[in-house]
Design an enzyme around this catalytic site. Sequence first.
Site, short mmCIF file in Angstrom:
data_model
loop_
_atom_site.label_atom_id
_atom_site.label_comp_id
_atom_site.label_asym_id
_atom_site.label_seq_id
_atom_site.Cartn_x
_atom_site.Cartn_y
_atom_site.Cartn_z
N ARG A 194 -9.38 43.80 10.28
CA ARG A 194 -9.19 44.98 11.11
C ARG A 194 -9.84 46.21 10.45
O ARG A 194 -10.46 46.09 9.39
CB ARG A 194 -7.70 45.21 11.37
CG ARG A 194 -6.93 45.68 10.16
CD ARG A 194 -5.50 46.06 10.54
NE ARG A 194 -4.75 46.41 9.37
CZ ARG A 194 -3.53 45.93 9.08
NH1 ARG A 194 -2.96 45.05 9.87
NH2 ARG A 194 -2.90 46.33 8.00
N ASP A 195 -9.67 47.36 11.08
CA ASP A 195 -10.39 48.53 10.59
C ASP A 195 -9.69 49.16 9.37
O ASP A 195 -9.39 50.34 9.37
CB ASP A 195 -10.56 49.55 11.72
CG ASP A 195 -9.25 49.85 12.42
OD1 ASP A 195 -8.20 49.35 11.96
OD2 ASP A 195 -9.26 50.58 13.43
N GLU A 196 -9.43 48.32 8.36
CA GLU A 196 -8.94 48.80 7.06
C GLU A 196 -9.82 48.21 5.96
O GLU A 196 -10.72 48.83 5.49
CB GLU A 196 -7.47 48.42 6.85
CG GLU A 196 -6.55 49.28 7.70
CD GLU A 196 -5.14 49.38 7.17
OE1 GLU A 196 -4.92 49.89 6.07
OE2 GLU A 196 -4.25 48.93 7.92
N ASP B 41 -6.59 44.69 1.34
CA ASP B 41 -5.38 44.28 2.07
C ASP B 41 -5.71 43.17 3.05
O ASP B 41 -4.96 42.21 3.19
CB ASP B 41 -4.77 45.49 2.80
CG ASP B 41 -5.74 46.19 3.74
OD1 ASP B 41 -6.96 46.05 3.56
OD2 ASP B 41 -5.27 46.88 4.66
N TRP C 5 2.79 50.90 -5.48
CA TRP C 5 1.35 50.99 -5.18
C TRP C 5 0.66 51.58 -6.43
O TRP C 5 -0.18 50.93 -7.05
CB TRP C 5 1.14 51.84 -3.92
CG TRP C 5 1.16 51.00 -2.67
CD1 TRP C 5 0.10 50.72 -1.86
CD2 TRP C 5 2.28 50.29 -2.09
NE1 TRP C 5 0.48 49.90 -0.82
CE2 TRP C 5 1.82 49.62 -0.95
CE3 TRP C 5 3.63 50.15 -2.44
CZ2 TRP C 5 2.65 48.83 -0.14
CZ3 TRP C 5 4.46 49.36 -1.64
CH2 TRP C 5 3.98 48.71 -0.52
N HIS D 205 -3.54 38.41 4.68
CA HIS D 205 -3.01 39.44 3.77
C HIS D 205 -2.36 38.68 2.62
O HIS D 205 -1.39 37.95 2.84
CB HIS D 205 -1.91 40.20 4.53
CG HIS D 205 -2.17 41.64 4.73
ND1 HIS D 205 -3.12 42.12 5.59
CD2 HIS D 205 -1.56 42.74 4.20
CE1 HIS D 205 -3.08 43.45 5.59
NE2 HIS D 205 -2.14 43.86 4.73
N ASP E 174 -0.90 46.07 -2.73
CA ASP E 174 -1.19 44.67 -2.44
C ASP E 174 -1.75 43.99 -3.69
O ASP E 174 -1.36 42.87 -4.05
CB ASP E 174 -2.20 44.56 -1.28
CG ASP E 174 -1.74 45.30 -0.03
OD1 ASP E 174 -1.23 46.42 -0.15
OD2 ASP E 174 -1.90 44.76 1.07
N GLU F 251 0.33 38.89 7.14
CA GLU F 251 0.85 40.18 6.70
C GLU F 251 2.36 40.28 6.92
O GLU F 251 3.10 40.81 6.10
CB GLU F 251 0.15 41.29 7.49
CG GLU F 251 0.59 42.69 7.13
CD GLU F 251 -0.20 43.75 7.89
OE1 GLU F 251 -0.76 43.43 8.96
OE2 GLU F 251 -0.25 44.90 7.43
#
Length: 724
Positions: free
Chosen positions: A340-342, A336, A403, A626, A349, A605
Amino acid sequence: MSIIKRANWIRPKYDMKEEVVPLFRREFVIKKPVKKAIMYITAMGVYEATLNGKRVGNFIMAPGWTQYDKRHQYQEYDITSLLKESNVIDVTVGKGWYRGQLVGWRYKNIYGRQTAFIAAIDFEYEDGTKEILITDNEWKYCWSNIRFSEIYDGEEYVADYEPLPVENCEILYSNKENLIPQEGPFVIEHETILPNDIFYTPKGELVVDFGQNMTGYVSFTINGCKEDKIVYTHAEVLDKDGNFYTDNLRSAKQKIEYYCKDGIQTYKPHHTFMGFRYIRVEDGQKYVTKENFKAIVVHSDIKRTGYFKCSDEKVNKLYENSIWSQKGNFLDIPTDCPQRDERLGWTGDAQVFVKTAAYNFDVRTFFKKWLKDLAAGQDYSGAVPNVIPVVITHQQMATGAAWGDAAVVCPWYIYLTYNDKEVLSEQLDSMKAWVEYMHQSGPEEYLWLGHIQFGDWLGMDGAEGSLQSASNHDLVASAFYAYSTGLLAKILDVLDEDSTYYKELNKKIVGAFKRKFDGNFNTQTECVLALHFNLTDHPQKTADKLAELVKNNGNRLTTGFVGTPYLLFALSDNGYTDLAYTLLLQEEYPSWLFSVNMGATTIWEHWDSLKADGSMWSVDMNSFNHYAYGSVASWMYETVCGIKIDEKKPGFENVILCPKPDSRLTYAESGIETAYGVVKSRWDISDGKITYRFTVPNEATLILDGDEMKLTRGEYEFDKIYKK
Ligand code: BGC
């Protein structure tokens, strides 16, 4: 049996301080001339190996990220040219995805608690004899220079230290059945970017601007002194006052702490990567010059295949931003976001972007590997976890429409682009399981109702500040249920298998969908899905409604992740090409070019990641890299320049050429490298005349002003009167 399975997993005998990266060492002497030596290696974590001080291979973050419990890739490197008489192999193993902290809410040790690795070197001597060297308890270990390593948080490195391993390793008795050879492309270093600017912010912080948002890391070469340290943090944007901004990284620290040694030294991180355009230098400012610091772009080794440009520089920038977001998020798996913390393999996506991705770059093996992980991550119910490889396991949020449909849509586009039937047969069980999951889910057999869904995620027609759009979740879910089932029926036809069951199922879903929703589409995305997936008996009325919704919104979109990829197609395929161009060229928020005007160098994003006054729409859901909305590039290839794949002869065996020009551009040009050569399409408008130029690599069906013509390999030029 693969040779690596004869080796042992090894780990430090005594637990080391948790944050420290271990260094494993083996010294060995070669007694006779070597013809060939191949090293097979992988790790529980991410590894970097050197032989006699030289890096083995160029894979960054090896062994990559897979569903390790079921599929753990090992790599193979020819190390013959690195060998000497006396040899030293060093291997460091960072926590990586295997053990490191993942997901905002902080999971760690997801795949196991050990930091371990396994390797075998297969020697073939000139005299015809063979020998293998394997990992066992003769390998030694100690602390490496890396004292902290996390994907989200960065690295701490002590340069003034010579590792000297004396302690023997311990054999870890662990599964080797899951070891598989490398499937995807390696992740490697790509371009180097020099600082654009070095300046002090209003807060007085020293910031280096590399001018481009990217994924990778910073490298520096300095003449240092061992009392000094260099500390810097990475960020994507500045705030509205021009200060360094890290709130959108959430808990990810993206920080490097480097403790110098004396003399000339070069450093770059080892087992981590960041998403950034800027760094803030918190210590060691005196070392920061445009010459000393550079950024290195890191992503999977995928070959660029698609190009687009036109007379509007802002549209060109938008297209380039889509390319940069693909590079930034194709680091072994489709993520994605990279900052960041992903940084997770969110299926939705990937699903919305796969078609564009496959035009832009050769992503065949990249997706084939990830799709096998998708299949490996599916449970007995057929549900496709929202992120692949699986890290989030909350049952309720485990899957969702658009998804989970990555299971069917991604193989379909990989097949179409590369004429790769193998991906279809490899994924067939996974696709069937997903469709059956939808079939079994909810109270009605032929609709998908009542499930928790993301809907048209981030659409602009929801409540102010909400992540949810106004589009009906049941409608979106049922539309994708129909779409995937229809694709699966086509796929079975391609594979010469019986598709009757899915054709029937599709017919019933489409019927149920029409009975429940047709004629009652209230949002742009609802109209878009009905049109693009053929779910309405009234396409003209639905297109008129869509056009009206767009016009009533000041010629601006409101679509989110699900509607945006098809929005312009839904318009231009139904008589509203003009309006599609108006949306493409719209500069008022929300629009694609709004972000370009705000200085974006990657796809955001949110349509309002940065608002017109420079403030941010939100602190915690705000990535500037994103790729989902970058899917508009597929409309540039397919409609502006009109290069399309013919489903009957996929892989560009036959190309459909049907450009739809608009005089707000004076020219547009696109090329895609195919298995047959490069297909090109260009048009120029001047003095009421339009000139089309095409390069056909194999064969093409040309459709101009409604006339159809067959073209064979060659170059073509046509002059026409330009009719608006
Ligand atoms: C991710 C998205 C993802 C979404 C699911 C976010 O946190 O960044 O891109 O698809 O969650 O709703």
